[in-house]
Design a protein around this motif. Structure first.
Motif, mmCIF file in Angstrom:
data_model
loop_
_atom_site.group_PDB
_atom_site.id
_atom_site.type_symbol
_atom_site.label_atom_id
_atom_site.label_comp_id
_atom_site.label_asym_id
_atom_site.label_seq_id
_atom_site.Cartn_x
_atom_site.Cartn_y
_atom_site.Cartn_z
ATOM 1 N N GLY A 1 -5.097 0.302 3.564
ATOM 2 C CA GLY A 1 -3.768 0.727 4.000
ATOM 3 C C GLY A 1 -3.884 1.784 5.077
ATOM 4 O O GLY A 1 -4.720 1.675 5.980
ATOM 5 N N ASP A 2 -3.091 2.837 4.977
ATOM 6 C CA ASP A 2 -3.129 3.892 5.991
ATOM 7 C C ASP A 2 -3.925 5.112 5.530
ATOM 8 O O ASP A 2 -3.888 6.163 6.163
ATOM 9 N N ALA A 3 -4.688 4.980 4.427
ATOM 10 C CA ALA A 3 -5.556 6.073 3.994
ATOM 11 C C ALA A 3 -6.744 6.208 4.939
ATOM 12 O O ALA A 3 -7.316 7.286 5.102
ATOM 13 N N THR B 1 0.848 -1.192 0.000
ATOM 14 C CA THR B 1 0.000 0.000 0.000
ATOM 15 C C THR B 1 0.884 1.243 0.000
ATOM 16 O O THR B 1 0.565 2.248 -0.621
ATOM 17 N N HIS B 2 2.008 1.164 0.729
ATOM 18 C CA HIS B 2 2.982 2.248 0.758
ATOM 19 C C HIS B 2 4.236 1.738 1.454
ATOM 20 O O HIS B 2 4.208 0.699 2.113
ATOM 21 N N ALA B 3 5.327 2.481 1.294
ATOM 22 C CA ALA B 3 6.641 1.959 1.677
ATOM 23 C C ALA B 3 7.075 2.396 3.075
ATOM 24 O O ALA B 3 8.236 2.728 3.302
ATOM 25 N N HIS B 4 6.145 2.376 4.029
ATOM 26 C CA HIS B 4 6.535 2.601 5.422
ATOM 27 C C HIS B 4 7.023 1.289 6.031
ATOM 28 O O HIS B 4 6.535 0.213 5.675
ATOM 29 N N ILE B 5 7.958 1.413 6.983
ATOM 30 C CA ILE B 5 8.645 0.240 7.541
ATOM 31 C C ILE B 5 7.672 -0.774 8.140
ATOM 32 O O ILE B 5 7.910 -1.986 8.061
ATOM 33 N N ASP B 6 6.535 -0.308 8.690
ATOM 34 C CA ASP B 6 5.591 -1.235 9.321
ATOM 35 C C ASP B 6 4.735 -1.995 8.313
ATOM 36 O O ASP B 6 3.883 -2.801 8.704
ATOM 37 N N HIS B 7 4.944 -1.750 7.024
ATOM 38 C CA HIS B 7 4.216 -2.480 5.987
ATOM 39 C C HIS B 7 5.165 -3.288 5.092
ATOM 40 O O HIS B 7 4.719 -4.019 4.218
ATOM 41 N N MET B 8 6.477 -3.134 5.321
ATOM 42 C CA MET B 8 7.453 -3.699 4.372
ATOM 43 C C MET B 8 8.117 -4.992 4.830
ATOM 44 O O MET B 8 8.763 -5.666 4.029
ATOM 45 N N GLY C 1 -1.486 10.548 -0.569
ATOM 46 C CA GLY C 1 -1.732 11.476 0.533
ATOM 47 C C GLY C 1 -0.924 11.090 1.758
ATOM 48 O O GLY C 1 -0.014 11.805 2.146
ATOM 49 N N HIS C 2 -1.245 9.944 2.342
ATOM 50 C CA HIS C 2 -0.479 9.470 3.507
ATOM 51 C C HIS C 2 1.009 9.374 3.131
ATOM 52 O O HIS C 2 1.878 9.754 3.909
ATOM 53 N N THR C 3 1.284 8.839 1.942
ATOM 54 C CA THR C 3 2.571 9.028 1.260
ATOM 55 C C THR C 3 2.237 9.460 -0.163
ATOM 56 O O THR C 3 1.082 9.342 -0.595
#
Ligand code: ZN
Length: 243
Positions: A175-177, A61-68, A156-158
């Motif tokens: 995701g984090d949206a 969903t996006h490349a933040h560490i808690d999703h990778m 938006g969030h990223t």
């Protein structure tokens, strides 16, 4: 692990969700928790009677560490391809970083729960440096993968954040949206993340328009439990509560 809809599973990492789509013997993984959550993700896959090698592709969903976490680990170990929004590819490669760091949380250390949460995510590898070479997909078109997810650009969030719509079972993976709980939030139910996590400011509100337009009655967020309501109603609630 929870089967939120037929062949759609939500597994838990450290205060973060991982979604597994199943089509017969093949799987698609959406997000991968923290680096310390790799074993939990592998365990979820094995409880479905499958192995990590049965994952056809992994979506971010996006490349933040808690999703990778498991996404990078399985890519390196098994060569499973990683796909994300074309705008997010450079973020996943760490050409730049759009993520809150420890310094951003110093002003809120006195608040209830913040320090324990920081210690918990540090143990889960929140300060590790990860990067991955992902491919970009075309938003709006169903991917030829188990579960046939349709990427929905929700920048938006990223800068390149994406949600995934599953028109068949009527599910949206936000995701984090849009989330439904977070250790730093007192609210329960659909909401935006605390502002410290957002890179895009007002764009996070614009991204909600993309979600509200989808035909889905099951909402699986990046953080918090799944909620079973029309996504437009979940978006309404998140909007009303937004800062
Ligand atoms: Zn995030």
């Amino acid at each position: 692990m929870e089967e939120v809809a037929p062949n759609v599973f939500r597994a838990s990492g450290t205060d973060v969700n991982v979604v597994i789509l199943r089509d017969g013997g093949a799987l698609t993984l959406i997000d991968g928790g923290y680096p310390g959550d790799v074993a939990a993700v592998e365990d979820a896959i094995r409880r479905l009677g499958r192995r990590p090698q049965d994952v056809e592709a992994m979506l971010l969903t996006h490349a933040h560490i808690d999703h990778m976490g498991a996404v990078v680990a399985f890519h390196e170990q098994y060569g499973i391809p990683v796909l994300t929004d074309p705008v997010e590819v450079a973020h996943a490669r760490r050409d730049y970083l759009e993520q809150a760091t420890g310094r951003d949380f110093v002003p809120m250390l006195h608040k209830h729960g913040v320090l324990p949460w920081l210690l918990r995510i540090a143990r889960a590898g929140a300060t590790r440096q990860l990067s991955v070479e992902a491919g970009g997909f075309a938003p709006g078109e169903a991917l030829d993968l188990p579960g046939a997810p349709v990427p929905v650009a929700t920048h938006g969030h990223t800068s390149g954040h994406t949600a995934f719509h599953l028109p068949g079972p009527g599910v949206v993976v936000t995701g984090d949206a849009l989330v439904t709980a977070h250790p730093l939030s007192k609210l329960r139910g659909p909401q935006l993340l605390p502002q410290v996590f957002d890179h895009g400011g007002h764009h996070t509100l614009t991204a909600l328009d993309q979600l509200a337009a989808l035909d889905a009655d099951t909402v699986v967020p990046g953080h918090g439990p799944a909620v079973f309501m029309p996504v437009a109603a979940a978006v309404d609630q998140a909007r009303r509560r937004a800062r």
